[in-house]
Design an enzyme around this catalytic site. Structure first.
Site, PDB file in Angstrom:
ATOM      1  N   PRO A  14     -27.727  23.837  34.394  1.00  0.00           N
ATOM      2  CA  PRO A  14     -27.671  24.579  33.131  1.00  0.00           C
ATOM      3  C   PRO A  14     -27.856  23.715  31.897  1.00  0.00           C
ATOM      4  O   PRO A  14     -27.331  22.604  31.819  1.00  0.00           O
ATOM      5  CB  PRO A  14     -26.251  25.165  33.122  1.00  0.00           C
ATOM      6  CG  PRO A  14     -25.753  25.080  34.501  1.00  0.00           C
ATOM      7  CD  PRO A  14     -26.554  24.046  35.222  1.00  0.00           C
ATOM      8  N   ASN A  15     -28.592  24.277  30.973  1.00  0.00           N
ATOM      9  CA  ASN A  15     -28.820  23.724  29.632  1.00  0.00           C
ATOM     10  C   ASN A  15     -29.765  22.533  29.596  1.00  0.00           C
ATOM     11  O   ASN A  15     -30.128  22.067  28.519  1.00  0.00           O
ATOM     12  CB  ASN A  15     -27.488  23.350  28.941  1.00  0.00           C
ATOM     13  CG  ASN A  15     -26.567  24.550  28.819  1.00  0.00           C
ATOM     14  OD1 ASN A  15     -26.977  25.589  28.314  1.00  0.00           O
ATOM     15  ND2 ASN A  15     -25.342  24.429  29.302  1.00  0.00           N
ATOM     16  N   ARG A  22     -31.295  19.564  22.338  1.00  0.00           N
ATOM     17  CA  ARG A  22     -29.845  19.682  22.580  1.00  0.00           C
ATOM     18  C   ARG A  22     -29.132  18.336  22.382  1.00  0.00           C
ATOM     19  O   ARG A  22     -29.407  17.371  23.099  1.00  0.00           O
ATOM     20  CB  ARG A  22     -29.641  20.154  24.023  1.00  0.00           C
ATOM     21  CG  ARG A  22     -28.219  20.164  24.489  1.00  0.00           C
ATOM     22  CD  ARG A  22     -28.137  20.362  25.993  1.00  0.00           C
ATOM     23  NE  ARG A  22     -26.757  20.389  26.412  1.00  0.00           N
ATOM     24  CZ  ARG A  22     -26.327  20.036  27.608  1.00  0.00           C
ATOM     25  NH1 ARG A  22     -27.196  19.665  28.533  1.00  0.00           N
ATOM     26  NH2 ARG A  22     -25.062  20.070  27.902  1.00  0.00           N
ATOM     27  N   TYR A  27     -28.028  13.023  24.401  1.00  0.00           N
ATOM     28  CA  TYR A  27     -28.996  13.121  25.505  1.00  0.00           C
ATOM     29  C   TYR A  27     -30.381  12.558  25.186  1.00  0.00           C
ATOM     30  O   TYR A  27     -31.243  12.526  26.062  1.00  0.00           O
ATOM     31  CB  TYR A  27     -29.111  14.583  25.952  1.00  0.00           C
ATOM     32  CG  TYR A  27     -27.786  15.136  26.447  1.00  0.00           C
ATOM     33  CD1 TYR A  27     -27.174  14.588  27.576  1.00  0.00           C
ATOM     34  CD2 TYR A  27     -27.140  16.171  25.783  1.00  0.00           C
ATOM     35  CE1 TYR A  27     -25.954  15.065  28.031  1.00  0.00           C
ATOM     36  CE2 TYR A  27     -25.918  16.666  26.232  1.00  0.00           C
ATOM     37  CZ  TYR A  27     -25.332  16.106  27.354  1.00  0.00           C
ATOM     38  OH  TYR A  27     -24.123  16.577  27.808  1.00  0.00           O
ATOM     39  N   ASN A  78     -29.191  16.664  38.848  1.00  0.00           N
ATOM     40  CA  ASN A  78     -28.383  16.624  37.634  1.00  0.00           C
ATOM     41  C   ASN A  78     -27.893  18.055  37.465  1.00  0.00           C
ATOM     42  O   ASN A  78     -28.644  18.934  37.021  1.00  0.00           O
ATOM     43  CB  ASN A  78     -29.195  16.174  36.421  1.00  0.00           C
ATOM     44  CG  ASN A  78     -28.315  16.072  35.181  1.00  0.00           C
ATOM     45  OD1 ASN A  78     -27.191  16.577  35.152  1.00  0.00           O
ATOM     46  ND2 ASN A  78     -28.833  15.421  34.139  1.00  0.00           N
ATOM     47  N   ALA A  81     -23.194  20.766  33.501  1.00  0.00           N
ATOM     48  CA  ALA A  81     -21.739  20.977  33.488  1.00  0.00           C
ATOM     49  C   ALA A  81     -21.211  21.494  34.831  1.00  0.00           C
ATOM     50  O   ALA A  81     -20.011  21.381  35.112  1.00  0.00           O
ATOM     51  CB  ALA A  81     -21.367  21.932  32.363  1.00  0.00           C
ATOM     52  N   GLU A 102     -26.942  11.776  42.731  1.00  0.00           N
ATOM     53  CA  GLU A 102     -26.479  12.465  41.527  1.00  0.00           C
ATOM     54  C   GLU A 102     -26.942  11.654  40.320  1.00  0.00           C
ATOM     55  O   GLU A 102     -26.804  10.434  40.304  1.00  0.00           O
ATOM     56  CB  GLU A 102     -24.944  12.530  41.562  1.00  0.00           C
ATOM     57  CG  GLU A 102     -24.312  13.139  40.338  1.00  0.00           C
ATOM     58  CD  GLU A 102     -22.778  13.041  40.382  1.00  0.00           C
ATOM     59  OE1 GLU A 102     -22.224  12.307  41.239  1.00  0.00           O
ATOM     60  OE2 GLU A 102     -22.148  13.700  39.540  1.00  0.00           O
ATOM     61  N   HIS A 104     -27.149  11.504  35.876  1.00  0.00           N
ATOM     62  CA  HIS A 104     -26.766  12.020  34.552  1.00  0.00           C
ATOM     63  C   HIS A 104     -27.412  11.162  33.482  1.00  0.00           C
ATOM     64  O   HIS A 104     -27.461   9.928  33.620  1.00  0.00           O
ATOM     65  CB  HIS A 104     -25.246  11.983  34.358  1.00  0.00           C
ATOM     66  CG  HIS A 104     -24.522  12.829  35.342  1.00  0.00           C
ATOM     67  ND1 HIS A 104     -24.517  14.198  35.268  1.00  0.00           N
ATOM     68  CD2 HIS A 104     -23.832  12.496  36.458  1.00  0.00           C
ATOM     69  CE1 HIS A 104     -23.836  14.672  36.293  1.00  0.00           C
ATOM     70  NE2 HIS A 104     -23.421  13.671  37.037  1.00  0.00           N
ATOM     71  N   ARG A 111     -16.908   9.984  28.408  1.00  0.00           N
ATOM     72  CA  ARG A 111     -16.875  11.125  27.474  1.00  0.00           C
ATOM     73  C   ARG A 111     -15.570  11.916  27.633  1.00  0.00           C
ATOM     74  O   ARG A 111     -14.557  11.358  28.028  1.00  0.00           O
ATOM     75  CB  ARG A 111     -18.133  11.983  27.689  1.00  0.00           C
ATOM     76  CG  ARG A 111     -19.425  11.205  27.398  1.00  0.00           C
ATOM     77  CD  ARG A 111     -20.662  12.035  27.635  1.00  0.00           C
ATOM     78  NE  ARG A 111     -20.692  13.208  26.755  1.00  0.00           N
ATOM     79  CZ  ARG A 111     -21.473  14.275  26.971  1.00  0.00           C
ATOM     80  NH1 ARG A 111     -22.266  14.286  28.032  1.00  0.00           N
ATOM     81  NH2 ARG A 111     -21.444  15.296  26.146  1.00  0.00           N
TER      82      ARG A 111
HETATM   83  C1  DQA Z   1     -25.002  15.759  31.990  1.00  0.00           C
HETATM   84  C2  DQA Z   1     -23.505  15.496  31.722  1.00  0.00           C
HETATM   85  C3  DQA Z   1     -22.706  16.781  31.861  1.00  0.00           C
HETATM   86  O1  DQA Z   1     -21.342  16.526  31.587  1.00  0.00           O
HETATM   87  C4  DQA Z   1     -23.205  17.807  30.864  1.00  0.00           C
HETATM   88  O2  DQA Z   1     -22.513  19.021  31.021  1.00  0.00           O
HETATM   89  C5  DQA Z   1     -24.673  18.021  30.945  1.00  0.00           C
HETATM   90  C6  DQA Z   1     -25.539  16.859  31.095  1.00  0.00           C
HETATM   91  C7  DQA Z   1     -25.857  14.500  31.734  1.00  0.00           C
HETATM   92  O3  DQA Z   1     -26.992  14.467  32.197  1.00  0.00           O
HETATM   93  O4  DQA Z   1     -25.416  13.580  31.048  1.00  0.00           O
HETATM   94  O5  DQA Z   1     -25.167  19.148  30.822  1.00  0.00           O
HETATM   95  O6  DQA Z   1     -25.154  16.122  33.348  1.00  0.00           O
END
Ligand code: DQA
Length: 150
Positions: A14-15, A22, A27, A78, A81, A102, A104, A111
């Site tokens: 998501p997102n 964003r 990011y 990735n 959240a 995994e 990120h 954080r």
């Molecule tokens: C994320 C870190 C997550 O905590 C966050 O909710 C994201 C992006 C990252 O790539 O740093 O959406 O996965």
């Protein structure tokens, strides 16, 4: 997975479709397409192909993980959240027999408290966090190594 599978499934949660616009201070300004391109190029260097899917829906991500069985050699994920909450994605990844990495962009450990728990980490071979776009290249390098292609 078939012995000859050379496809990596890259999954974005998501997102992540909003990357570029964003929270660029966290990011960066690169888009999801930029990260996919980086991962594709890294995969190609090892004779691997890369298929990417992004979804804002947990169930859809789970379907993509199910479909990877018998098709993809490895999964790079990735989960956004959902990393911190989705035991359903945890269980789906557990049923996949190839390497799982995994990734990120940010370093969730540095954080907010709620980002410190990853429910993906216990079912991943490893986690790459905090290196932005480079993390996607490193994730593919890790996959190539785990598949004996480095
Ligand atoms: C994320 C870190 C997550 O905590 C966050 O909710 C994201 C992006 C990252 O790539 O740093 O959406 O996965």
């Amino acid at each position: 997975m078939s012995e000859s599978a050379t496809e990596i499934l890259l999954l974005s949660g998501p997102n992540l479709n909003l990357l570029g616009a964003r929270e660029p201070e966290i990011y960066g300004t690169e888009t999801l397409e930029n990260h996919v391109e980086t991962a594709k190029n890294a995969a190609a260097r090892h004779g691997l192909s890369l298929h990417h899917e992004q979804s804002n829906h947990e169930g859809e991500l789970i379907e993509f993980i199910h479909q990877a069985t018998g098709k993809s050699a490895a999964i790079v994920i990735n989960a956004g959240a959902l990393t911190h909450t989705s035991w359903a994605i945890h269980d789906a990844l557990k049923s996949f027999s190839g390497p799982v990495i995994e990734v990120h962009l940010s370093n969730p450990g540095a954080r907010e408290e709620f980002r410190h728990l990853s429910v993906i980490a216990p079912v991943a071979d490893g986690t790459i966090s905090g290196f932005g776009n480079l993390g996607y290249e490193l994730a593919i390098e890790a996959v190539a190594s785990l598949l004996g292609r480095s």
